[in-house]
Design a protein around this motif. Structure first.
Motif, short mmCIF file in Angstrom:
data_model
loop_
_atom_site.label_atom_id
_atom_site.label_comp_id
_atom_site.label_asym_id
_atom_site.label_seq_id
_atom_site.Cartn_x
_atom_site.Cartn_y
_atom_site.Cartn_z
N ALA A 1 0.82 -1.22 0.00
CA ALA A 1 0.00 0.00 0.00
C ALA A 1 0.85 1.27 0.00
O ALA A 1 0.46 2.27 -0.60
CB ALA A 1 -0.93 -0.01 1.21
N GLU A 2 2.02 1.23 0.64
CA GLU A 2 2.81 2.45 0.81
C GLU A 2 3.87 2.63 -0.28
O GLU A 2 4.35 3.74 -0.48
CB GLU A 2 3.48 2.44 2.19
CG GLU A 2 2.49 2.55 3.34
CD GLU A 2 3.18 2.62 4.69
OE1 GLU A 2 4.42 2.41 4.71
OE2 GLU A 2 2.49 2.89 5.70
N LEU A 3 4.26 1.55 -0.95
CA LEU A 3 5.29 1.65 -1.98
C LEU A 3 4.62 1.70 -3.35
O LEU A 3 4.16 0.68 -3.87
CB LEU A 3 6.25 0.45 -1.89
CG LEU A 3 7.00 0.32 -0.55
CD1 LEU A 3 7.83 -0.95 -0.53
CD2 LEU A 3 7.89 1.54 -0.32
N GLY A 4 4.59 2.88 -3.92
CA GLY A 4 3.90 3.04 -5.19
C GLY A 4 4.58 2.38 -6.37
O GLY A 4 3.98 2.24 -7.43
N ALA B 1 1.68 -7.40 -6.06
CA ALA B 1 0.53 -7.24 -5.17
C ALA B 1 -0.39 -8.47 -5.26
O ALA B 1 -0.93 -8.94 -4.26
CB ALA B 1 -0.24 -5.97 -5.53
N HIS B 2 -0.54 -8.99 -6.47
CA HIS B 2 -1.34 -10.20 -6.66
C HIS B 2 -0.70 -11.38 -5.92
O HIS B 2 -1.40 -12.18 -5.29
CB HIS B 2 -1.45 -10.51 -8.15
CG HIS B 2 -2.10 -11.83 -8.44
ND1 HIS B 2 -3.47 -12.00 -8.45
CD2 HIS B 2 -1.56 -13.05 -8.72
CE1 HIS B 2 -3.74 -13.27 -8.73
NE2 HIS B 2 -2.60 -13.92 -8.91
N ASN B 3 0.61 -11.47 -5.96
CA ASN B 3 1.32 -12.52 -5.27
C ASN B 3 1.14 -12.42 -3.76
O ASN B 3 1.00 -13.42 -3.06
CB ASN B 3 2.81 -12.46 -5.61
CG ASN B 3 3.24 -13.57 -6.55
OD1 ASN B 3 2.82 -14.71 -6.39
ND2 ASN B 3 4.05 -13.23 -7.53
N VAL B 4 1.17 -11.20 -3.26
CA VAL B 4 1.00 -10.98 -1.82
C VAL B 4 -0.37 -11.45 -1.37
O VAL B 4 -0.51 -12.13 -0.34
CB VAL B 4 1.21 -9.48 -1.48
CG1 VAL B 4 0.73 -9.18 -0.06
CG2 VAL B 4 2.68 -9.12 -1.62
N GLU B 5 -1.41 -11.11 -2.14
CA GLU B 5 -2.76 -11.53 -1.78
C GLU B 5 -2.92 -13.05 -1.89
O GLU B 5 -3.56 -13.68 -1.05
CB GLU B 5 -3.78 -10.83 -2.67
CG GLU B 5 -5.23 -11.22 -2.42
CD GLU B 5 -5.72 -10.93 -1.01
OE1 GLU B 5 -6.77 -11.48 -0.62
OE2 GLU B 5 -5.05 -10.16 -0.29
#
Length: 295
Positions: A187-190, A197-201
């Motif tokens: 969320a904080e690193l643009g 992000a998909h991998n994180v979820e």
């Protein structure tokens, strides 16, 4: 206990040739996985081998080949599959929860094999179908020189679970913190790409599914122990049942915490909470020893 609901990710559209190639690759992967399963079942080697103290032994088949095939099959089922490196916390959680997934009351190879196929995602979850009479059937069919030894066996299994649960809860708590830190970083690193992000979820969901599996396994153990104790009381009554019941009472707060998803709060090393009263199955069996004077 309500297990976490599965959420499916929509497949990313691809060009026709690439899609056909991917489909062919997945089909070949699925066929290869089927051959591995059939060969393993025939040889009795799908179950993950264990070493001292019930720890999983490392091996190429169970640590590399089967998880690789399982990832391909999970992709074909449109389930989230992450490609992130595993953290130390995640590795510890998997190591500590594994002993609860392959229980002492699952000595036959077929049960262990189904757990291993579920762990590697080659097969779908089957632990929902396990019945609580399985442990008692194994216990009753095991030949002991004394019937009281069965009570000692149940008590020993309960205490082994009880002793390892605090560290297991801490390991799960550590993974929950890792998932939280990942979400904050995304969320904080643009500059983070959408695929990351998909991998994180996807990893968060994989971790949650594993925790849900552990919670189901813990409930299954507790219910299996209680079922066995109740039936031992009928079949071979003995005063040793009191010690087993006390062990169950000490285990119950951990089961309740797991069902609430409370892995990080309220360190309960002794298994007791002064604000909670847990009724014993023997409370209705207390004899009235009051002496009434005769008139």
């Amino acid at each position: 206990m309500n297990a976490g609901r599965r959420r499916h990710q929509k497949p990313t559209p691809r060009a026709g040739g690439a899609s056909a190639s991917a489909a062919d690759a997945l089909g070949a992967l699925a066929r290869a996985a089927g051959l591995v399963m059939l060969a393993g079942l025939a040889a009795g080697c799908v179950a993950r081998p264990v070493g001292d103290f019930g720890r999983a032994q490392p091996g190429v088949l169970h640590d590399t080949v089967m998880p690789y095939m399982g990832a391909g099959l999970a992709h074909s089922r449109k389930e989230p599959v992450s490609s992130l490196n595993q953290t130390d916390q995640e590795r510890e959680m998997h190591d500590r929860t594994w002993r609860f997934l392959v229980a002492a009351h699952s000595r036959d190879w077929q049960f262990d094999s189904s757990v291993e196929l579920q762990r590697t995602r080659i097969g779908r979850a089957r632990d929902h179908k396990f019945t609580t009479d399985r442990y008692y059937a194994w216990l009753r069919g095991t030949q002991y020189r004394s019937s009281t030894t069965r009570y000692a066996t149940v008590g020993r299994h309960i205490l082994a679970d009880f002793d390892t649960l605090p560290a297991t809860f801490r390991a799960i708590c550590g993974v929950e913190e890792v998932d939280r830190q990942r979400r904050i970083a995304v969320a904080e690193l643009g500059s983070i790409e959408p695929v990351v992000a998909h991998n994180v979820e996807a990893r968060r969901m994989e971790n949650q599914w594993h925790v849900d599996w552990f919670v189901r396994a813990l409930n299954y153990r507790y219910e299996s122990y209680a079922y066995a104790l109740d039936h031992l009381l009928v079949e071979t009554p003995h005063e040793r049942s009191m010690a087993v019941d006390e062990a169950l009472r000490r285990l119950l707060p951990f089961v309740e915490r797991a069902n609430r998803g409370d892995f990080c709060l309220g360190g309960m090393s002794g298994g007791r909470d002064g604000a909670v009263t847990i009724r014993s199955r023997f409370q209705t069996m207390v004899q009235d020893n009051e002496v009434i004077p005769q008139k």
